[in-house]
Design an enzyme around this catalytic site. Structure first.
Site, mmCIF file in Angstrom:
data_model
loop_
_atom_site.group_PDB
_atom_site.id
_atom_site.type_symbol
_atom_site.label_atom_id
_atom_site.label_comp_id
_atom_site.label_asym_id
_atom_site.label_seq_id
_atom_site.Cartn_x
_atom_site.Cartn_y
_atom_site.Cartn_z
ATOM 1 N N HIS A 219 4.533 14.406 1.210
ATOM 2 C CA HIS A 219 5.329 14.552 -0.007
ATOM 3 C C HIS A 219 4.841 15.732 -0.840
ATOM 4 C CE1 HIS A 219 5.584 10.235 1.069
ATOM 5 N NE2 HIS A 219 6.846 10.460 0.849
ATOM 6 N N GLY A 397 4.157 16.296 -7.236
ATOM 7 C CA GLY A 397 4.775 17.246 -8.149
ATOM 8 C C GLY A 397 6.169 16.892 -8.623
ATOM 9 N N HIS A 399 7.022 14.282 -10.759
ATOM 10 C CA HIS A 399 7.095 13.394 -11.922
ATOM 11 C C HIS A 399 8.074 13.930 -12.966
ATOM 12 C CE1 HIS A 399 5.922 10.313 -14.726
ATOM 13 N NE2 HIS A 399 5.610 11.215 -15.642
ATOM 14 N N GLY A 400 8.022 15.208 -13.253
ATOM 15 C CA GLY A 400 8.935 15.774 -14.240
ATOM 16 C C GLY A 400 10.386 15.686 -13.805
ATOM 17 N N THR A 439 8.003 5.485 -8.480
ATOM 18 C CA THR A 439 7.229 4.589 -9.331
ATOM 19 C C THR A 439 7.678 4.684 -10.783
ATOM 20 O OG1 THR A 439 5.327 4.873 -7.855
ATOM 21 C CG2 THR A 439 4.896 3.954 -10.033
ATOM 22 N N SER A 440 7.867 5.896 -11.274
ATOM 23 C CA SER A 440 8.254 6.066 -12.675
ATOM 24 C C SER A 440 9.598 5.414 -12.949
ATOM 25 C CB SER A 440 8.325 7.563 -13.030
ATOM 26 O OG SER A 440 7.061 8.161 -12.919
#
Length: 575
Positions: A219, A397, A399-400, A439-440
């Protein structure tokens, strides 16, 4: 770099549309979901194998849906777990009445989302099992085998499980066989260059010139160690030595072996390497059973490869060598099944009952909730690049990007929702979880929905009830995620915020004042995660690289509660 795309935000959807148009003889799109079943739908009385994960790994997931392999595939956005809602929808469409196996690589977001989907399916009477794959020996020790990631060895485990289901084995037996295959599978990889997300202008990680990164993820996670470039013979020795060292004491010596290309390493290079690998394996006493060399589980345009060894007994060998016919993998002659000849008719969905509209007080609070969700979205959009940068240091990388997708969907849903505060936050949470994935997505979806559920649609909303609702949702979130304070997750910022909010409100502070004071605690706590070592999630295998950088989830939570606090500053009446 990924060169062919329109809007990067639409990349997954366009890939799915194009794939379905290319292979209608093999797959059919599940309406309203990011996945496929076999053409014609599920077979009556057959166990269904649903495999899934983030996009960017083709042919994994969609490319191996077909006879003798998977019954369905579900895909999230690039490198992000599909949401629980998407898993549920595809699993429902794939169920043939004999139960469903959900299988995926061992990553936190996948375990959370597939787990929620399983619970929902079981509640509806569909017997559902989970088998996650843990083949990556670089990501945890033998003693912590259950913490290992799933990489290219997922291909072999899925193939064996699909063949078992095709033979007509029961749900218990298919689960047993897949767990045995997973326990017998070991993988190790090397990267030469990082991969680049669609629309991005630099890779998620960089391999220095003249170096190779060993122990990579799929990933965009960098490897765990770097070595100077070495010729194919020495590279083969390193890969084979590392994998064979974990050969089980009771292994027969027969093995299914994969040499997997990660996306940019050409077949000619793989064949040159395989000549050395196969010789070394045979010298080590390994009897090769139908080895595969090629792109099986990729990582966009990453340059690199991995070796996977699955030690076979008679049963696993029979299933590994069984015929299969899919868009990307074909082996032997697939005979039409006489055992499963009738397609299962999936019952139509029953529309859920409408939520209660809400009291005037709760509707007024719902208007404040919409402004809070708008503030959440705005601060994420402003900071999404930074959040991605700090996530890429030891993670993938995304998350944003994921937070941006989720918050955009949440804002649209909140604005469209009628009724009280629960209706607004419930809609926002469902949309966040479904669109963000990973996850977020599941955590923020649960957090928003949990606050809304606790506040309801009929009661007046006060500072005390808001603080209690936030605490209740946070406790549920921790129980669900199984994370602890100090694991370097968003919880390390969430609970200092919750504790401060409850204390400030109990001391008589107005909600806006209490929230802003609590938000400052969250920001400080997020910064304090920098020296911590991650104990769960995708950053855990690269724990030392993470030291010195705060946790992206904790940072984003601090930003969000600060932005919401600025919005609540002007609120004099919640409803």
């Amino acid at each position: 770099m990924t060169h062919v795309y329109n809007d990067p935000a639409d990349f997954r959807s366009e890939v799915l549309d194009g794939f379905a148009a290319a292979y209608p003889q093999y797959v059919q799109r599940v309406t309203g979901a990011s996945g496929f079943t076999r053409a014609g739908g599920p077979l009556e009385g057959k166990v269904s194998l649903l495999i899934g994960g983030g996009s960017g790994h083709y042919p994994s997931y969609s490319g191996v849906v077909g006879t003798g392999f998977a019954d369905a595939g579900v895909l999230g956005d690039i490198f992000a777990s599909p949401s629980a809602e998407q898993v549920y929808r595809v699993a429902k469409a794939a169920d043939g009445g004999a139960g469903v196996i959900l299988s995926f690589g061992n990553y936190a977001g996948d375990r959370l989302n597939f787990g929620l989907a399983r619970d929902r399916l079981i509640a509806e009477g569909i017997d559902t099992r989970i088998v996650f794959v843990t083949d990556d020996i670089a990501s945890a020790s033998v003693e912590e085998h259950e913490k290992r990631r799933g990489i290219a060895g997922t291909f072999t485990v899925y193939k064996i499980g699909g063949a078992a289901a095709e033979e007509g084995l029961s749900l218990d037996e298919v689960e047993r066989v897949m767990r045995a295959a997973n326990a017998a599978t070991f993988s190790f990889g090397v990267a030469f260059e990082g991969c680049t997300l669609p629309g991005a202008h630099k890779p998620l990680f960089v391999v220095e010139d003249g170096q190779m990164d060993f122990g990579l993820g799929i990933h965009g996670e960098p490897g765990i160690s770097s070595r100077p470039w070495m010729p194919a013979r020495e590279l083969a020795e390193e890969l084979v030595r590392t994998v064979v060292a974990e050969r089980p004491a009771d292994a027969s010596g027969r093995a299914a072996v994969l040499l997997n290309g990660l996306g940019a390493t050409k077949y000619e290079e793989l064949f040159a390497l395989w000549g050395n690998v196969s010789t070394l394996l045979q010298e080590a006493g390994v009897e090769l059973v139908m080895p595969e060399v090629g792109e099986l589980v990729t990582s966009l345009d990453m340059a690199g490869c991995s070796i996977s060894v699955t030690w076979l007994d008679d049963e696993l060998e029979r299933l590994w060598t069984a015929p299969a016919q899919t868009p990307a993998f074909r082996r032997g002659a697939v005979a039409e099944s006489s055992q499963f000849s009738r397609h299962h008719v999936v019952a139509a969905e029953v529309a859920p009952e409408a939520d209660e509209q809400g009291s005037e007080a709760s509707i007024a609070a719902g208007r404040v909730a919409r402004r809070a969700v708008a503030a959440l979205h705005a601060v994420v959009e402003t900071n999404k690049d930074y959040l991605g940068e700090i996530d890429a240091i030891a993670g993938d990388g995304d998350h944003g990007i994921g937070m941006s997708r989720g918050s955009t969907a949440a804002l649209a849903a909140a604005n469209d929702a009628d009724g009280g505060v629960h209706s607004v936050l419930g809609a926002a949470g469902a949309a966040f979880g479904d669109r963000a994935g990973g996850t977020s997505g599941v955590l923020w979806g649960m957090l928003l929905d949990g606050v809304g559920r606790a506040l309801g649609n009929t009661e007046a909303v006060t500072a005390t009830s808001v603080a209690a609702a936030v605490k209740h949702s946070a406790v549920d979130l921790q129980r669900f995620s199984k994370a602890s304070l100090g694991d370097k997750t968003m919880l390390d910022a969430l609970f200092p915020f919750v504790d401060s909010l409850v204390d400030e409100v109990a001391g008589g502070a107005p909600l806006g004042v209490a929230w802003e004071r609590a938000a400052s605690k969250a920001v400080t706590a997020a910064e304090a995660t920098a020296p911590l070592v991650p104990k769960i999630g995708r950053a855990r295998p690269l724990a030392e690289r993470s030291v010195g950088t705060p946790d992206p989830g904790a940072v984003s939570l601090g930003l969000i509660v600060t932005a919401i606090g600025q919005e609540l500053r002007e609120v004099t009446c919640l409803g």
